[in-house]
Motif scaffolding. Sequence first.
Motif, PDB file in Angstrom:
ATOM      1  N   SER A   1       0.826  -1.215   0.000  1.00 47.24           N
ATOM      2  CA  SER A   1       0.000   0.000   0.000  1.00 47.24           C
ATOM      3  C   SER A   1       0.857   1.260   0.000  1.00 47.24           C
TER       4      SER A   1
ATOM      5  N   SER B   1      -0.063   4.087  -0.063  1.00 48.76           N
ATOM      6  CA  SER B   1      -0.711   5.100   0.777  1.00 48.76           C
ATOM      7  C   SER B   1      -0.143   5.129   2.195  1.00 48.76           C
ATOM      8  N   LYS B   2       0.630   4.093   2.557  1.00 49.78           N
ATOM      9  CA  LYS B   2       1.183   4.066   3.925  1.00 49.78           C
ATOM     10  C   LYS B   2       2.493   4.857   4.040  1.00 49.78           C
TER      11      LYS B   2
ATOM     12  N   GLU C   1      -5.526   1.296  11.728  1.00 53.48           N
ATOM     13  CA  GLU C   1      -4.217   1.733  11.239  1.00 53.48           C
ATOM     14  C   GLU C   1      -3.109   0.868  11.838  1.00 53.48           C
TER      15      GLU C   1
ATOM     16  N   ASP D   1       3.386   8.063   4.039  1.00 53.84           N
ATOM     17  CA  ASP D   1       3.512   9.196   4.968  1.00 53.84           C
ATOM     18  C   ASP D   1       3.610   8.717   6.406  1.00 53.84           C
TER      19      ASP D   1
END
Length: 347
Positions: free
Chosen positions: A210, A212-213, A336, A215
């Motif tokens: 992913s 998106s992880k 998360e 940051d």
Amino acid sequence: MARRVRGLAASAADQPLAEWEFERRDLRPDDVAVRITHCGVCHTDLHAWHGEPAYGNVFPLVPGHEFVGEVAEIGDAVRDFAVGDAVAVGNIVDSCGVCDMCVGGHEQFCVEFPTLTYGGVDRRDGRPTHGAYSTEYVVTEGFVYRLPEGLDPAGVAPLMCAGVTVWEPLEQWAIGPGMTVGVVGLGGLGHLAVKFAAALGAEVDLFTTSPSKADAARRLGVRQVVVSTDEEQMAEARSRYDFIIDTVAVAHDVSGYTMALKFGGTLCLVGALDPTSINPLAMLGRNLTVAGGGGRPATRRMLEFCGRHGITADVEVVPASAVGDAFDRLARNDVEFRFSLDMAGLR
Ligand SMILES: [Zn+2]
Ligand SMILES: [Zn+2]
């Protein structure tokens, strides 16, 4: 007089967790009663609830094996703890104490098998152990740890299972400055592996599916994010790492990670993994080691390290009454890092 406590129990596999009143044993001379404030939600809890035999398969099941709280009462022979002390307990509550593994401080490998916090059988009275989704736990003092000062208790709870699971290998392989470490997966275990390895002084990269992880990963101390489904990025990562710790809990192909290791590097698998996904030839060809596996000394050192570096798990605190929703979300990977159940509502 046995002690009446309230807990969250499943009466059978896949039955919802519901409030249940049950008894804890009377304090033995070396016992400590812990009034539980927070308990982390571990993937194992989900597996146990589904009735998987590896987790005892004993119902009613009260899950929970990474918790913090306050000493409520002590047995006559307890000298190291006093009422009111802030403490933590993990997934082992007793062991034989005399085998080589126990004597060496690796109680998790006790040849008689350690007593699990839930889904186990107490080795002195033969009764099933019930976990820490409850108001109080009674445990022999040898398996109780002091909570480091200044850390948020809700975030310490997951250190006691997720944390020590990744701490022990990082310590065993002497991770430190000058080493490059790859962490596979950024969930409960992975985010702690990143924090520990970075605080130990290693350069840490994250392997993830992913992007998106990225940051979140950088905020936790990751240098570079490698998207494991991107062949080009995986090719660039070849022979780069001294140590890779794979925390992914579902079956997946690890051959790309064996290639990402330097010669003689170590691939450490700590997520529950389908063993058929490892190609032994890939391991032998590169002189690699597969590892997995926390004893009491390592747990104490981890907590001391966390206190010194201000490390806790990043948690989403949810009330005990919302455990059903937390389980649903964990099952679909919608958290998360880690849930921490707030037990105040059970009282
Ligand atoms: Zn666990
Ligand atoms: Zn033993």
